[in-house]
Design a protein around this motif. Structure first.
Motif, mmCIF file in Angstrom:
data_model
loop_
_atom_site.group_PDB
_atom_site.id
_atom_site.type_symbol
_atom_site.label_atom_id
_atom_site.label_comp_id
_atom_site.label_asym_id
_atom_site.label_seq_id
_atom_site.Cartn_x
_atom_site.Cartn_y
_atom_site.Cartn_z
ATOM 1 N N ASP A 126 71.576 14.314 -60.066
ATOM 2 C CA ASP A 126 70.319 14.120 -60.788
ATOM 3 C C ASP A 126 69.114 13.938 -59.868
ATOM 4 N N ILE A 127 69.265 13.121 -58.830
ATOM 5 C CA ILE A 127 68.127 12.800 -57.965
ATOM 6 C C ILE A 127 67.643 14.037 -57.211
ATOM 7 N N SER A 128 68.573 14.846 -56.698
ATOM 8 C CA SER A 128 68.189 16.076 -56.003
ATOM 9 C C SER A 128 67.458 17.022 -56.944
ATOM 10 N N VAL A 129 67.970 17.140 -58.167
ATOM 11 C CA VAL A 129 67.319 18.001 -59.169
ATOM 12 C C VAL A 129 65.904 17.506 -59.455
ATOM 13 N N PRO A 169 69.380 22.465 -55.508
ATOM 14 C CA PRO A 169 69.250 22.329 -56.964
ATOM 15 C C PRO A 169 67.899 21.732 -57.351
ATOM 16 N N GLY A 170 67.287 22.314 -58.370
ATOM 17 C CA GLY A 170 65.993 21.831 -58.815
ATOM 18 C C GLY A 170 64.836 22.644 -58.249
ATOM 19 N N THR A 171 65.096 23.406 -57.194
ATOM 20 C CA THR A 171 64.029 24.197 -56.578
ATOM 21 C C THR A 171 63.663 25.395 -57.435
ATOM 22 N N SER A 172 64.670 26.106 -57.927
ATOM 23 C CA SER A 172 64.523 27.308 -58.743
ATOM 24 C C SER A 172 64.366 28.548 -57.866
#
Length: 274
Positions: free
Chosen positions: A114-117, A164-167
């Protein structure tokens, strides 16, 4: 047969199809959706998250078959536009393939949380906001106008998508816009660039982790999720191309920032959304 599992797979497929080509991180949303629904075991869910992306990219191949076939045959026949696009896509795909093969499993093990996202969403949102507020002069209106040098730069920027989370879409579209590529051309190039990357990553992950699917139902759930991903992505592609022709990406910047802050708040405090 566990019908709830198929319903959850359909939800995951819809999330993938909608988010894969938007600059909001499909992987991040899939990780969060998986945790929200308590979807499968973590081991199976992690493989599912990567594998169903193949369904979304199949929608790109279907929608742009003519141009993609021209790029493939142009490498052989020497037809100018097709050959240029084909070479651009090959060169732009090399960086993430090399880095992904070397560090992909390490990144997956360390940053699928979650935190990385949340951090990836917030940082990416701020970058989109800055680019939209400081537009570059456009010199590449169509995808065929992107130079080989620019394609390589976009390929290097795409490496950030391993986080993850960058897109992947966000990195490549905004990166291309920073180089003076129009929104439409940047979006289409991002579509095409995803083909070798996503298909390669999906098949490699499935090959390395196929043993986690131990029953016929497991494979049926994966196939169903992939099919739903294909259909929803096909709809999204057509909507997005029409959208970027008239509007900017500011709505996605704010969405990323707000959702990232909410996720970070809940992750750090231990609160639950459900």
């Amino acid at each position: 047969m566990d019908f709830l599992l198929f319903i959850q797979a359909a939800v995951m497929g819809i999330v993938e199809g909608i988010t894969e080509f938007l600059p909001i991180s499909s992987t991040g949303h899939l990780i969060l959706a998986s945790e929200l629904m308590n979807f499968w075991t973590k081991e199976k869910s992690d493989v599912f998250v990567v594998a169903i992306q193949v369904g979304a990219i199949a929608a790109v191949i279907y929608e742009y078959w003519g141009k993609l076939w021209g790029a493939a045959t142009g490498l052989v026949t020497g037809e100018k536009k097709g050959r240029h696009l084909g070479i651009s896509l090959i060169l732009a795909s090399i960086p993430i393939m090399l880095v992904g093969l070397t560090f992909g499993q390490t990144v997956k093990g360390l940053l699928f949380n979650d935190i990385s996202v949340a951090i990836g969403l917030i940082v990416g949102g701020l970058i989109i906001w800055w680019v939209e507020k400081n537009p570059r002069q456009i010199h590449a209106e169509e995808v065929d106008n992107i130079t080989i040098k620019e394609a390589i730069y976009i390929g290097l920027i795409q490496v950030l998508a391993l986080i993850p989370g960058t897109s992947r879409s966000g990195a490549t579209i905004i990166g291309a816009m920073m180089l003076g590529v129009s929104r439409k051309a940047a979006t289409e190039f991002s579509f095409f660039l995803g083909i070798p990357v996503i298909v390669g990553a999906g098949l490699l992950d499935l090959y390395q982790s196929y043993h986690v699917f131990t029953t016929e139902q497991d494979w049926m759930v994966l196939a169903f999720g992939t099919l739903v991903s294909f259909v929803s992505a096909l709809v999204l592609i057509r909507v997005l191309v029409a959208y970027v022709a008239k509007r900017d990406f500011m709505v996605f910047a704010w969405y990323r920032i707000v959702s990232g802050l909410i996720i970070l708040l809940f992750a750090l405090t231990g609160w639950k959304l459900w």
